[in-house]
Design a protein around this motif. Structure first.
Motif, short mmCIF file in Angstrom:
data_model
loop_
_atom_site.label_atom_id
_atom_site.label_comp_id
_atom_site.label_asym_id
_atom_site.label_seq_id
_atom_site.Cartn_x
_atom_site.Cartn_y
_atom_site.Cartn_z
N HIS A 30 47.38 -64.03 -89.96
CA HIS A 30 47.91 -64.03 -90.33
C HIS A 30 49.49 -64.95 -90.97
N PRO A 85 52.83 -63.45 -86.50
CA PRO A 85 53.25 -62.37 -86.43
C PRO A 85 54.30 -62.10 -85.10
N GLN A 140 50.28 -56.23 -86.63
CA GLN A 140 50.32 -57.09 -87.81
C GLN A 140 49.39 -58.04 -88.44
#
Length: 296
Positions: free
Chosen positions: A56, A64, A84
């Motif tokens: 991510h 996140p 997420q």
């Protein structure tokens, strides 16, 4: 004359005694094997979660958000950091369904369309606490929800916000000046006994902060109303807890013996004993400037 072979009463009692003794030796060994397997799987879960968080960050250039809020105006209101990372744990279909659901309504408790609210993700559950492997019903809302054993570390508490994952957080790796190998990112804490706290998909937590829901401080405060018989205001420190104790939701702990697993910001997973609690505030801060060695 034919003779009949068989056990005498005494011989039968001796055999039973031997079998009982063997079972007494075997059952603890089986239990230890199960506990070891659960600990291994729990550690592996956090490793995979850590990889997803790193992916991510590589994609979005930021960790996140601990819990999305923006004064209630966030397009994905109350969505957790776990939601997420869905695209990075091979849950792309659920991620697309989540995005579509938020376009219909920003109230994540509405299921449908928010099917993620009650979708069990085994990766988010420690095998040592099997409650998370099936849907549960939150006592207050009376809705089916899915749970998590892993909460983001927001810092010392809900007010300091000196960690990495907290409400509306936008922390980058370069912001972790204490070093990613010395900064906590995620830790173990089983859901509350009433299943009111510990939702992986989205949730308000304490006063719409996400606290005790998907993020937690290492010395958390109780922001809920304190009445006779309720949990004290805090601070709540790292230590043993119980799945039947409502106040255990205010601090990190695990069903494992003697400690819990934590994911660090560098992606490493370590088992921290309860006796390292005095170090946790320093480990939870991203820019505290502390110099310390984490015991093995």
């Amino acid at each position: 004359m034919k003779t009949r072979s068989g056990f005498t009463l005494i011989e039968g009692l001796v055999v039973i005694s031997i079998i009982s003794a063997l079972l007494a030796l075997l059952l603890p060994a089986v239990q230890r094997a199960r506990d070891a397997a659960a600990r291994t799987q729990c550690s592996n879960n956090l490793h995979q979660i850590g990889l997803a968080i790193q992916q991510h960050h590589d994609s979005q250039k930021v960790f996140p958000v601990g819990m999305r809020w923006q004064n209630g105006k966030d397009p994905q209101r109350m969505a957790s950091w776990l939601t997420q990372i869905l695209p990075y744990i091979e849950q792309q279909a659920l991620w697309k369904a989540t995005q579509a659901a938020y376009r219909q309504t920003r109230k994540p408790i509405n299921n449908p369309p928010h099917i993620g609210l009650s979708t069990v993700i085994p990766l988010f559950v420690c095998p040592a606490d099997g409650r998370g492997f099936q849907q549960q019903v939150a006592q207050r809302e009376r809705v089916a929800i899915a749970l998590t054993s892993y909460l983001g570390v927001e810092g010392q508490n809900v007010e300091t916000l000196d960690g990495i994952l907290f409400r509306d957080s936008r922390v980058r790796i370069v912001d972790v000046t204490d070093g990613t190998s010395n900064t906590l990112l995620v830790g173990e804490r089983p859901p509350s006994p009433d299943f009111q706290f510990g939702w992986w998909y989205a949730g308000a937590g304490q006063r719409f902060t996400g606290s005790c829901e998907m993020v937690l401080g290492v010395r958390e405060k109780n922001l809920l109303r304190v009445t006779a018989g309720s949990c004290p205001p805090g601070d709540y420190s790292y230590g043993p807890g119980s799945i039947n104790d409502l106040c255990s939701m205010y601090h990190f702990w695990s069903p494992h013996s003697g400690g819990a697993y934590f994911l660090f910001a560098d992606g490493s997973v370590r088992y921290l004993r309860y006796d390292v609690e005095p170090l946790l505030p320093a480990l939870a801060s991203r820019q505290g400037g502390e110099s310390l060695v984490v015991p093995d």
